[in-house]
Design a protein around this motif. Sequence first.
Motif, short mmCIF file in Angstrom:
data_model
loop_
_atom_site.label_atom_id
_atom_site.label_comp_id
_atom_site.label_asym_id
_atom_site.label_seq_id
_atom_site.Cartn_x
_atom_site.Cartn_y
_atom_site.Cartn_z
N ASN A 12 0.82 -1.22 0.00
CA ASN A 12 0.00 0.00 0.00
C ASN A 12 0.85 1.27 0.00
OD1 ASN A 12 0.89 0.32 2.68
ND2 ASN A 12 -0.91 -0.70 3.53
N GLY A 13 2.17 1.12 0.03
CA GLY A 13 3.07 2.27 -0.01
C GLY A 13 3.56 2.75 1.34
N TYR A 14 2.91 2.32 2.43
CA TYR A 14 3.37 2.70 3.76
C TYR A 14 4.60 1.87 4.16
CZ TYR A 14 -0.95 5.35 4.58
OH TYR A 14 -1.96 6.27 4.52
N HIS A 15 5.32 2.38 5.17
CA HIS A 15 6.54 1.73 5.63
C HIS A 15 6.38 1.24 7.07
CE1 HIS A 15 7.72 4.64 2.50
NE2 HIS A 15 8.57 3.71 2.13
N LEU A 16 6.90 0.05 7.33
CA LEU A 16 6.89 -0.51 8.67
C LEU A 16 8.32 -0.69 9.17
CD1 LEU A 16 4.17 -3.35 8.68
CD2 LEU A 16 3.89 -0.90 9.14
N TRP A 17 8.52 -0.38 10.44
CA TRP A 17 9.79 -0.63 11.12
C TRP A 17 9.80 -2.07 11.59
CZ3 TRP A 17 11.15 -2.42 15.89
CH2 TRP A 17 12.45 -2.15 16.35
N THR A 18 10.84 -2.81 11.23
CA THR A 18 11.00 -4.18 11.72
C THR A 18 12.38 -4.34 12.33
OG1 THR A 18 12.03 -5.27 9.79
CG2 THR A 18 9.64 -4.89 9.70
N ASN A 19 12.52 -5.34 13.18
CA ASN A 19 13.81 -5.60 13.82
C ASN A 19 13.98 -7.11 14.01
OD1 ASN A 19 15.63 -5.87 16.48
ND2 ASN A 19 16.12 -3.94 15.47
N THR A 20 15.19 -7.59 13.73
CA THR A 20 15.50 -9.01 13.87
C THR A 20 16.66 -9.17 14.84
OG1 THR A 20 14.70 -9.57 11.66
CG2 THR A 20 16.26 -11.10 12.67
N GLN A 21 16.49 -10.05 15.79
CA GLN A 21 17.53 -10.35 16.78
C GLN A 21 17.67 -11.87 16.91
OE1 GLN A 21 19.41 -8.03 18.36
NE2 GLN A 21 18.29 -6.32 17.43
N THR A 60 10.45 -8.64 15.24
CA THR A 60 9.43 -7.76 15.80
C THR A 60 9.14 -6.65 14.80
OG1 THR A 60 11.02 -6.29 16.90
CG2 THR A 60 10.26 -8.20 18.15
N TYR A 61 7.98 -6.03 14.96
CA TYR A 61 7.69 -4.85 14.13
C TYR A 61 6.62 -4.02 14.81
CZ TYR A 61 3.33 -6.98 12.23
OH TYR A 61 2.08 -7.52 12.07
N ASP A 62 6.59 -2.75 14.44
CA ASP A 62 5.51 -1.86 14.88
C ASP A 62 4.44 -1.84 13.79
OD1 ASP A 62 6.63 -1.13 17.33
OD2 ASP A 62 7.78 0.51 16.44
N GLN A 63 3.22 -2.13 14.19
CA GLN A 63 2.13 -2.17 13.23
C GLN A 63 1.87 -0.78 12.66
OE1 GLN A 63 -1.00 -4.00 15.63
NE2 GLN A 63 0.43 -5.62 16.24
N LEU A 64 1.19 -0.74 11.53
CA LEU A 64 0.90 0.54 10.89
C LEU A 64 0.20 1.48 11.88
CD1 LEU A 64 1.07 2.07 8.17
CD2 LEU A 64 -1.28 1.30 7.73
N GLY A 65 0.73 2.70 11.97
CA GLY A 65 0.18 3.68 12.89
C GLY A 65 0.88 3.73 14.23
N SER A 66 1.79 2.77 14.48
CA SER A 66 2.43 2.65 15.79
C SER A 66 3.90 3.07 15.76
CB SER A 66 2.34 1.20 16.29
OG SER A 66 1.01 0.86 16.58
N PHE A 67 4.30 3.83 16.74
CA PHE A 67 5.68 4.15 17.12
C PHE A 67 6.58 4.46 15.93
CE2 PHE A 67 9.27 2.85 20.25
CZ PHE A 67 9.32 4.12 20.75
N TYR A 68 7.49 3.55 15.54
CA TYR A 68 8.47 3.84 14.51
C TYR A 68 7.93 3.67 13.09
CZ TYR A 68 12.10 3.58 18.16
OH TYR A 68 12.87 3.78 19.28
N SER A 69 6.78 3.03 12.93
CA SER A 69 6.23 2.81 11.59
C SER A 69 5.44 4.03 11.13
CB SER A 69 5.35 1.56 11.58
OG SER A 69 6.15 0.40 11.74
N ASP A 70 5.05 4.02 9.86
CA ASP A 70 4.33 5.16 9.30
C ASP A 70 3.03 5.42 10.05
OD1 ASP A 70 6.17 5.81 7.41
OD2 ASP A 70 5.04 5.04 5.69
N GLN A 71 2.67 6.71 10.10
CA GLN A 71 1.46 7.15 10.79
C GLN A 71 0.49 7.72 9.76
OE1 GLN A 71 1.81 6.97 14.37
NE2 GLN A 71 3.78 6.04 13.87
N PRO A 72 -0.45 6.91 9.28
CA PRO A 72 -1.44 7.44 8.33
C PRO A 72 -2.27 8.56 8.97
CG PRO A 72 -1.47 5.04 8.35
CD PRO A 72 -0.64 5.47 9.52
N ASP A 73 -2.87 9.37 8.14
CA ASP A 73 -3.74 10.44 8.62
C ASP A 73 -5.13 9.85 8.87
OD1 ASP A 73 -5.15 12.69 9.23
OD2 ASP A 73 -4.97 13.61 7.25
#
Length: 303
Positions: A12-21, A60-73
């Motif tokens: 959809n064009g939005y970006h999500l923050w993910t992290n792998t440990q 792990t990841y932050d879902q759309l709208g959350s913390f480090y991920s994109d914040q839609p209007d």
Amino acid sequence: MKQGTTIITLNNGYHLWTNTQGTGDIHLLALHGGPGGTHEYWEDTAKQLKAQGLNVTVHTYDQLGSFYSDQPDYSDPKIAEKYLTYDYFLDEVEEVRTKLGIDHFYLIGQSWGGALVQMYALKYGEHLKGAIISSMTDNIDEYVVNINKVREEALPEEAITYMKECEAKNDYDNDRYQGYVDILNEGYVDRKQPAAISHLSSTMATDVYGVFQGDNEFVVTGKLKEWDVRDKIKNISMPTLVTFGEHETMPLATAKRMAEQIPHARLATTPNGGHHHMIDNAPVYYDHLATFIRDVESDNFDD
């Protein structure tokens, strides 16, 4: 597999923050709660599992709208209608899985994330080795009964009366009401104080949380009022761990019933654990999780 942070671009064009440990051929994808919470209480999961003698690659990841991920209007009704839905967040999990390149993996979800685990297991279960439902009921009605009981046990009658008056007037934003919420949070959500994931200012995506939950964990005024998969959990086919804190917002009676109704499920509870029992009592929580994964991996899972 690449360690650390990766920003993925959704279709959809939005970006999500993910992290792998972590390292190893066992993959665990961790879903946060809220909705509108953050990945943070999973930050040390790979380390905690390694301390239990298990090498696991944790995503792990932050879902759309959350913390480090994109914040839609979300003030745009069209955007809110499209993305603030059960179906969007469920299918987001599957898209994250494919973009991270993992399959035959374990899926763990806390609270709202536990609802996503149940939905994912029902729709995309062929990809799962195991499902871990952490502190989430299969319906909202039993949760509401329990949080009302929790309030009655934790607070004096005058406090409960005041909270109900505020809720009837949709008047949550006052110090007295929020003070009572703080007492309840410290008793049943974050029992380990100070809260390990506290910040100088709140990181909760309230425009997401409010639509689904409401003002706080002890009222349900949003879309989660619809949540009910009681008649479907019997169709969850993979090995499943149901894990609840012994002193939290979710009813243990419901956890026991879920573990009986899901065909291949086991229940593990965490002493002195609140809703965030992976933080409140990490050694016990992660011992349960490591034991579950180890048993599934060795074909020794006995529900």
